[in-house]
Scaffold this motif. Structure first.
Motif, PDB file in Angstrom:
ATOM      1  N   ALA A 100       0.833  -1.204   0.000  1.00 19.65           N
ATOM      2  CA  ALA A 100       0.000   0.000   0.000  1.00 19.65           C
ATOM      3  C   ALA A 100       0.867   1.254   0.000  1.00 19.65           C
ATOM      4  O   ALA A 100       0.588   2.217  -0.729  1.00 19.65           O
ATOM      5  CB  ALA A 100      -0.921  -0.008   1.220  1.00 19.65           C
ATOM      6  N   ARG A 101       1.908   1.265   0.832  1.00 18.13           N
ATOM      7  CA  ARG A 101       2.804   2.422   0.844  1.00 18.13           C
ATOM      8  C   ARG A 101       3.513   2.574  -0.487  1.00 18.13           C
ATOM      9  O   ARG A 101       3.684   3.699  -0.988  1.00 18.13           O
ATOM     10  CB  ARG A 101       3.834   2.255   1.961  1.00 18.13           C
ATOM     11  CG  ARG A 101       3.275   2.400   3.365  1.00 18.13           C
ATOM     12  CD  ARG A 101       4.320   2.035   4.386  1.00 18.13           C
ATOM     13  NE  ARG A 101       3.871   2.295   5.754  1.00 18.13           N
ATOM     14  CZ  ARG A 101       4.537   1.886   6.835  1.00 18.13           C
ATOM     15  NH1 ARG A 101       5.674   1.211   6.703  1.00 18.13           N
ATOM     16  NH2 ARG A 101       4.064   2.148   8.025  1.00 18.13           N
ATOM     17  N   ASN A 102       3.922   1.471  -1.084  1.00 15.75           N
ATOM     18  CA  ASN A 102       4.617   1.517  -2.369  1.00 15.75           C
ATOM     19  C   ASN A 102       3.701   2.055  -3.456  1.00 15.75           C
ATOM     20  O   ASN A 102       4.109   2.881  -4.286  1.00 15.75           O
ATOM     21  CB  ASN A 102       5.122   0.124  -2.739  1.00 15.75           C
ATOM     22  CG  ASN A 102       5.863   0.111  -4.059  1.00 15.75           C
ATOM     23  OD1 ASN A 102       6.882   0.786  -4.212  1.00 15.75           O
ATOM     24  ND2 ASN A 102       5.370  -0.664  -5.015  1.00 15.75           N
ATOM     25  N   ALA A 103       2.442   1.642  -3.436  1.00 10.42           N
ATOM     26  CA  ALA A 103       1.496   2.086  -4.469  1.00 10.42           C
ATOM     27  C   ALA A 103       1.233   3.578  -4.383  1.00 10.42           C
ATOM     28  O   ALA A 103       0.900   4.221  -5.396  1.00 10.42           O
ATOM     29  CB  ALA A 103       0.189   1.309  -4.332  1.00 10.42           C
ATOM     30  N   ALA A 104       1.371   4.160  -3.190  1.00 10.55           N
ATOM     31  CA  ALA A 104       1.095   5.583  -3.007  1.00 10.55           C
ATOM     32  C   ALA A 104       2.259   6.463  -3.451  1.00 10.55           C
ATOM     33  O   ALA A 104       2.129   7.695  -3.461  1.00 10.55           O
ATOM     34  CB  ALA A 104       0.767   5.858  -1.543  1.00 10.55           C
ATOM     35  N   ARG A 105       3.399   5.880  -3.806  1.00 12.10           N
ATOM     36  CA  ARG A 105       4.568   6.669  -4.189  1.00 12.10           C
ATOM     37  C   ARG A 105       4.439   7.192  -5.614  1.00 12.10           C
ATOM     38  O   ARG A 105       3.736   6.613  -6.467  1.00 12.10           O
ATOM     39  CB  ARG A 105       5.831   5.816  -4.087  1.00 12.10           C
ATOM     40  CG  ARG A 105       6.208   5.459  -2.660  1.00 12.10           C
ATOM     41  CD  ARG A 105       7.389   4.519  -2.626  1.00 12.10           C
ATOM     42  NE  ARG A 105       7.918   4.350  -1.276  1.00 12.10           N
ATOM     43  CZ  ARG A 105       8.871   3.501  -0.958  1.00 12.10           C
ATOM     44  NH1 ARG A 105       9.424   2.737  -1.899  1.00 12.10           N
ATOM     45  NH2 ARG A 105       9.285   3.414   0.289  1.00 12.10           N
ATOM     46  N   ASP A 106       5.154   8.280  -5.885  1.00  9.43           N
ATOM     47  CA  ASP A 106       5.178   8.810  -7.244  1.00  9.43           C
ATOM     48  C   ASP A 106       5.807   7.814  -8.208  1.00  9.43           C
ATOM     49  O   ASP A 106       5.370   7.702  -9.363  1.00  9.43           O
ATOM     50  CB  ASP A 106       5.967  10.125  -7.284  1.00  9.43           C
ATOM     51  CG  ASP A 106       5.258  11.239  -6.526  1.00  9.43           C
ATOM     52  OD1 ASP A 106       4.030  11.148  -6.366  1.00  9.43           O
ATOM     53  OD2 ASP A 106       5.950  12.179  -6.080  1.00  9.43           O
ATOM     54  N   ARG A 107       6.852   7.126  -7.764  1.00  9.00           N
ATOM     55  CA  ARG A 107       7.533   6.133  -8.599  1.00  9.00           C
ATOM     56  C   ARG A 107       7.559   4.805  -7.846  1.00  9.00           C
ATOM     57  O   ARG A 107       8.547   4.472  -7.194  1.00  9.00           O
ATOM     58  CB  ARG A 107       8.957   6.607  -8.897  1.00  9.00           C
ATOM     59  CG  ARG A 107       9.052   7.857  -9.763  1.00  9.00           C
ATOM     60  CD  ARG A 107       8.806   7.520 -11.237  1.00  9.00           C
ATOM     61  NE  ARG A 107       9.764   6.556 -11.732  1.00  9.00           N
ATOM     62  CZ  ARG A 107      10.972   6.867 -12.208  1.00  9.00           C
ATOM     63  NH1 ARG A 107      11.362   8.131 -12.223  1.00  9.00           N
ATOM     64  NH2 ARG A 107      11.777   5.938 -12.653  1.00  9.00           N
ATOM     65  N   PRO A 108       6.480   4.014  -7.882  1.00 10.74           N
ATOM     66  CA  PRO A 108       6.440   2.753  -7.140  1.00 10.74           C
ATOM     67  C   PRO A 108       7.486   1.768  -7.659  1.00 10.74           C
ATOM     68  O   PRO A 108       7.865   1.777  -8.838  1.00 10.74           O
ATOM     69  CB  PRO A 108       5.025   2.216  -7.398  1.00 10.74           C
ATOM     70  CG  PRO A 108       4.260   3.354  -7.971  1.00 10.74           C
ATOM     71  CD  PRO A 108       5.241   4.248  -8.656  1.00 10.74           C
ATOM     72  N   VAL A 109       7.942   0.913  -6.760  1.00 12.68           N
ATOM     73  CA  VAL A 109       8.791  -0.207  -7.156  1.00 12.68           C
ATOM     74  C   VAL A 109       7.905  -1.188  -7.923  1.00 12.68           C
ATOM     75  O   VAL A 109       6.769  -1.476  -7.496  1.00 12.68           O
ATOM     76  CB  VAL A 109       9.395  -0.898  -5.910  1.00 12.68           C
ATOM     77  CG1 VAL A 109      10.159  -2.156  -6.294  1.00 12.68           C
ATOM     78  CG2 VAL A 109      10.277   0.071  -5.156  1.00 12.68           C
ATOM     79  N   PRO A 110       8.354  -1.693  -9.061  1.00 11.20           N
ATOM     80  CA  PRO A 110       7.527  -2.659  -9.813  1.00 11.20           C
ATOM     81  C   PRO A 110       7.095  -3.825  -8.928  1.00 11.20           C
ATOM     82  O   PRO A 110       7.850  -4.299  -8.077  1.00 11.20           O
ATOM     83  CB  PRO A 110       8.456  -3.108 -10.943  1.00 11.20           C
ATOM     84  CG  PRO A 110       9.394  -1.955 -11.126  1.00 11.20           C
ATOM     85  CD  PRO A 110       9.605  -1.383  -9.753  1.00 11.20           C
ATOM     86  N   ALA A 111       5.867  -4.293  -9.129  1.00 11.07           N
ATOM     87  CA  ALA A 111       5.288  -5.325  -8.268  1.00 11.07           C
ATOM     88  C   ALA A 111       6.153  -6.577  -8.184  1.00 11.07           C
ATOM     89  O   ALA A 111       6.347  -7.119  -7.089  1.00 11.07           O
ATOM     90  CB  ALA A 111       3.883  -5.670  -8.753  1.00 11.07           C
ATOM     91  N   PRO A 112       6.713  -7.089  -9.299  1.00  8.19           N
ATOM     92  CA  PRO A 112       7.560  -8.289  -9.175  1.00  8.19           C
ATOM     93  C   PRO A 112       8.799  -8.030  -8.317  1.00  8.19           C
ATOM     94  O   PRO A 112       9.210  -8.900  -7.545  1.00  8.19           O
ATOM     95  CB  PRO A 112       7.938  -8.603 -10.633  1.00  8.19           C
ATOM     96  CG  PRO A 112       6.874  -7.969 -11.449  1.00  8.19           C
ATOM     97  CD  PRO A 112       6.493  -6.720 -10.714  1.00  8.19           C
ATOM     98  N   ALA A 113       9.397  -6.836  -8.449  1.00 10.51           N
ATOM     99  CA  ALA A 113      10.582  -6.527  -7.646  1.00 10.51           C
ATOM    100  C   ALA A 113      10.228  -6.454  -6.164  1.00 10.51           C
ATOM    101  O   ALA A 113      10.960  -6.960  -5.307  1.00 10.51           O
ATOM    102  CB  ALA A 113      11.201  -5.206  -8.114  1.00 10.51           C
ATOM    103  N   LEU A 114       9.077  -5.843  -5.854  1.00  8.35           N
ATOM    104  CA  LEU A 114       8.667  -5.753  -4.460  1.00  8.35           C
ATOM    105  C   LEU A 114       8.356  -7.140  -3.897  1.00  8.35           C
ATOM    106  O   LEU A 114       8.690  -7.442  -2.741  1.00  8.35           O
ATOM    107  CB  LEU A 114       7.449  -4.844  -4.335  1.00  8.35           C
ATOM    108  CG  LEU A 114       6.904  -4.655  -2.912  1.00  8.35           C
ATOM    109  CD1 LEU A 114       7.979  -4.093  -1.980  1.00  8.35           C
ATOM    110  CD2 LEU A 114       5.684  -3.733  -2.918  1.00  8.35           C
TER     111      LEU A 114
END
Length: 479
Positions: free
Chosen positions: A116-130
């Motif tokens: 959820a925190r990652n999705a709220a970022r301007d530049r999220p980390v790609p889902a597979p990397a996370l």
């Protein structure tokens, strides 16, 4: 979640997936200059914090900064993912080479919260990397336990932010009057209103919760504190004025040399102060050490043996003159034709013997109510020697300490004070010698001293200049 506090200085490595809360935790607990972030360094050597092409350069710069700060004995917080075991072992090696404690702080944050925190970022980390990071984060706990860290701290997402560096609850005092902190005032930047400054400082000490106020007894300001021409008032006159303020502060000198006043005069001065303060006086007493002030004021300054002999005689004389009645006294060291000395103390002023040599410690164990020790290098050894002497006497003699710390309102303020005061000394060495810390961290250190059997801490901060400085010490005032 550990309740063990993180040592300071230390090399601290943060470990957790993106969105685990590492950077927020670091900013809450450390100065910006102490945190080395791989993302921030990408912004320095690349186009921005998310410029992955700049990763190698950013980590090369990060490693240099970590090594440089650690090499100077300064705290450094490594804000990266911390999931690469080889890199962690490299940081551990840097800490070992620098002689710093090595601490790993692992963030046990639920995967859903990280996403959820990652999705709220301007530049999220790609889902597979996370997803890969989260898998690695789940494996790290077992690895950390086997890597040789001095301390592994686990931060959970639902814990209060300040709990990550835990402060144990203060232990209750064993009896009333035990475990107390007394403010020693050693500098007097009182400007054009000496009495007003002293009054406000004393009232601030009372308001802050200090148990008492102590003054040094010197004829010239000592070089450890200030310049020879800086004012340093005569303590009994000054304490008499403060006694009239109606505070609950205990009052006394720390320490009055027996080379200035014979034991009988000390007995009279302290008894008078005790009566005027309603039974709140104590007396720190010692053999004297500053030869220059004796020469300037025409006072004899005999050798150590003679001064220590006089210290023993003075304590015996004080006790004889405070005892009931007026009969003659014949003791081990003193003969008095009568003991007429009025007023007698209103209470029982504590005799605190100062000194660090073996004979001073023996005198404290045999004759004093308390032994006062400095908390600088050698404290543990001096304490052990005193305890052996005390055990031989079988007397119940308290341990008190004189602490000369640098105390700041927050970590930035602490280091501003270190930089202002350190002169040519290295910052880390100066901070370590003077226990540089926030008031809350200093309170924790005092609790540890109390747990070791110390009953009273006399604290003399280096740069106390105003009543506001005194009030800022409130967290350390009450044990």
């Amino acid at each position: 979640m550990t309740t063990q506090p993180i040592p300071d200085p230390a090399l601290v490595v943060l470990v957790g997936a993106s969105g685990a809360g590492k950077s927020v935790w670091a900013r809450d607990h450390y100065r910006a200059q102490e945190i080395v972030s791989s993302d921030d360094l990408r912004g320095v050597v690349g186009s921005g914090r998310h410029d992955l092409d700049a990763t190698d350069d950013a980590f090369a710069l990060l490693d240099r900064i970590v090594a440089a700060r650690a090499g100077r004995g300064l705290t450094v917080v490594v804000d990266t993912l911390g999931l690469d075991a080889d890199r962690r072992r490299g940081y551990l090696a840097v800490a070992r080479e620098a002689g710093l404690p090595a601490v790993a702080v692992r963030f046990d944050t639920p995967a859903e919260l990280c996403r959820a925190r990652n999705a709220a970022r301007d530049r999220p980390v790609p889902a597979p990397a996370l997803a890969g990071q989260l898998r690695r984060a789940g494996e790290v706990a077992a690895e950390l336990d086997g890597e040789g860290w001095d301390l592994v701290v686990t931060v959970t997402a639902d814990a209060p932010r300040d709990d990550a560096v835990a402060t144990p609850a203060a232990p209750a005092a064993d009896t009333p009057g035990e475990r107390q902190v007394i403010l020693q005032v050693s500098r007097f930047p009182w400007g054009d209103d000496p009495a007003g400054w002293l009054k406000e400082v004393a009232l601030a000490a009372d308001d802050a919760g200090f148990a008492g106020l102590a003054l040094m007894d010197h004829l010239i300001q000592i070089p450890q504190v200030g310049r020879a021409w800086d004012p340093i008032p005569e303590p009994f006159t000054t304490l008499g004025m403060i006694a009239g303020l109606g505070t609950g502060l205990r009052l006394g000198p720390l320490c009055t040399p027996v080379t200035f006043r014979r034991g009988g005069i000390i007995a009279k001065s302290v008894a008078t102060l005790d009566v005027l303060s309603g039974g709140r006086a104590f007396v720190g007493i010692g053999a004297g050490w500053f030869g220059r002030e004796h020469e300037v004021h025409g006072l004899a300054f005999p050798g150590p043996k003679e001064r220590l002999d006089e210290l023993e005689r003075a304590i015996e004389t004080i006790r004889a003159l405070w005892a009931p009645g007026t009969k003659a006294y014949s003791g081990d060291r003193v003969e008095l034709p009568e003991t007429t000395s009025y007023p007698r103390p209103a209470g029982r002023p504590e005799i605190v013997v100062g000194g660090s040599g073996d004979r001073s410690l023996r005198i404290a164990a045999a004759l004093g109510d308390a032994c006062n020790l400095r908390t600088d290098d050698g404290f543990d050894e001096r304490l052990a020697v005193f305890e052996k002497h005390r055990d031989r006497t079988g007397r119940d003699v308290a341990v008190t300490v004189l602490d000369l710390p640098i105390v700041g309102r927050d970590r930035d303020d602490v280091w501003r004070r270190v930089e202002r005061a350190r002169g040519n000394a290295t910052a880390a060495a100066y901070a370590r010698k003077h226990h540089a810390a926030t008031a809350e961290q200093t309170a924790l250190r005092y609790r540890e001293l109390f747990d070791r059997g110390v009953r009273t801490v006399f604290v003399a901060v280096q740069d106390l200049a105003s009543p506001d400085d005194v009030r800022a010490l409130a967290p350390i005032a009450a044990p």
